[in-house]
Design a protein around this motif. Structure first.
Motif, PDB file in Angstrom:
ATOM      1  N   VAL A 147       0.840  -1.204   0.000  1.00  0.00           N
ATOM      2  CA  VAL A 147       0.000   0.000   0.000  1.00  0.00           C
ATOM      3  C   VAL A 147       0.871   1.248   0.000  1.00  0.00           C
ATOM      4  CG1 VAL A 147      -1.616   1.333   1.406  1.00  0.00           C
ATOM      5  CG2 VAL A 147      -2.009  -1.093   1.037  1.00  0.00           C
ATOM      6  N   LEU A 148       1.916   1.251   0.785  1.00  0.00           N
ATOM      7  CA  LEU A 148       2.778   2.430   0.866  1.00  0.00           C
ATOM      8  C   LEU A 148       3.587   2.644  -0.410  1.00  0.00           C
ATOM      9  CD1 LEU A 148       4.018   2.144   4.540  1.00  0.00           C
ATOM     10  CD2 LEU A 148       2.299   3.714   3.607  1.00  0.00           C
ATOM     11  N   SER A 194      -2.295   7.278  -8.588  1.00  0.00           N
ATOM     12  CA  SER A 194      -3.736   7.254  -8.811  1.00  0.00           C
ATOM     13  C   SER A 194      -4.039   6.731 -10.204  1.00  0.00           C
ATOM     14  CB  SER A 194      -4.325   8.650  -8.646  1.00  0.00           C
ATOM     15  OG  SER A 194      -4.250   9.041  -7.299  1.00  0.00           O
ATOM     16  N   VAL A 195      -5.015   5.846 -10.288  1.00  0.00           N
ATOM     17  CA  VAL A 195      -5.456   5.304 -11.568  1.00  0.00           C
ATOM     18  C   VAL A 195      -6.969   5.260 -11.573  1.00  0.00           C
ATOM     19  CG1 VAL A 195      -3.407   3.891 -11.935  1.00  0.00           C
ATOM     20  CG2 VAL A 195      -5.350   2.927 -10.755  1.00  0.00           C
ATOM     21  N   PRO A 206      -5.752   5.215  -5.570  1.00  0.00           N
ATOM     22  CA  PRO A 206      -4.432   4.561  -5.650  1.00  0.00           C
ATOM     23  C   PRO A 206      -4.558   3.103  -6.109  1.00  0.00           C
ATOM     24  CG  PRO A 206      -4.668   5.747  -3.582  1.00  0.00           C
ATOM     25  CD  PRO A 206      -6.004   5.771  -4.251  1.00  0.00           C
ATOM     26  N   VAL A 207      -3.535   2.622  -6.801  1.00  0.00           N
ATOM     27  CA  VAL A 207      -3.514   1.252  -7.305  1.00  0.00           C
ATOM     28  C   VAL A 207      -3.742   0.261  -6.176  1.00  0.00           C
ATOM     29  CG1 VAL A 207      -2.049  -0.503  -8.368  1.00  0.00           C
ATOM     30  CG2 VAL A 207      -1.954   1.837  -9.183  1.00  0.00           C
ATOM     31  N   SER A 208      -3.157   0.537  -5.033  1.00  0.00           N
ATOM     32  CA  SER A 208      -3.246  -0.397  -3.911  1.00  0.00           C
ATOM     33  C   SER A 208      -4.675  -0.604  -3.441  1.00  0.00           C
ATOM     34  CB  SER A 208      -2.385   0.088  -2.746  1.00  0.00           C
ATOM     35  OG  SER A 208      -2.802   1.374  -2.330  1.00  0.00           O
ATOM     36  N   LEU A 241      -8.871  -4.428  -2.599  1.00  0.00           N
ATOM     37  CA  LEU A 241     -10.285  -4.774  -2.758  1.00  0.00           C
ATOM     38  C   LEU A 241     -10.445  -6.096  -3.505  1.00  0.00           C
ATOM     39  CD1 LEU A 241     -11.985  -1.346  -3.546  1.00  0.00           C
ATOM     40  CD2 LEU A 241     -12.276  -2.754  -1.508  1.00  0.00           C
ATOM     41  N   ALA A 242      -9.651  -6.299  -4.546  1.00  0.00           N
ATOM     42  CA  ALA A 242      -9.704  -7.569  -5.276  1.00  0.00           C
ATOM     43  C   ALA A 242      -9.287  -8.726  -4.377  1.00  0.00           C
ATOM     44  CB  ALA A 242      -8.801  -7.498  -6.505  1.00  0.00           C
ATOM     45  N   LEU A 243      -8.310  -8.514  -3.516  1.00  0.00           N
ATOM     46  CA  LEU A 243      -7.872  -9.542  -2.569  1.00  0.00           C
ATOM     47  C   LEU A 243      -8.999  -9.903  -1.602  1.00  0.00           C
ATOM     48  CD1 LEU A 243      -5.546 -11.205  -1.185  1.00  0.00           C
ATOM     49  CD2 LEU A 243      -5.220  -9.186   0.237  1.00  0.00           C
TER      50      LEU A 243
END
Length: 80
Positions: free
Chosen positions: A24-25, A30-31, A44-46, A51-53
């Motif tokens: 995450v860090l 941003s996407v 953010p990508v993370s 969320l997918a995880l």
């Protein structure tokens, strides 16, 4: 033996939490995702990956339970 298993479980959980925190860090870019013409807002990508995880961790056991229940049903065979 039980104490060793608990310690091992705590170590594994802390390791996973550390890896997720590091991910995450490190992924703050941003996407915006687009699916079937609908675009999400920029995050953010993370956020998307975590969320997918979480969704995968929820859906996986449910699918496993469904598959197990299908195997337990007896198969009806024609008796002559």
């Amino acid at each position: 033996m039980r104490g060793v298993k608990r310690v091992a479980l705590v170590v594994v959980v802390l390791l996973v939490a550390f890896v997720v925190l590091a991910f995450v860090l490190e992924n703050k870019q941003s996407v915006s995702l687009s699916l079937l013409g609908q675009a999400s807002r920029q995050l953010p990508v993370s956020v998307f990956v975590v969320l997918a995880l979480i969704v995968g961790m929820l859906i996986g056991p449910l699918l496993g339970m469904m598959m197990r229940s299908r195997r337990r049903k007896p198969i009806l065979t024609a008796q002559y």
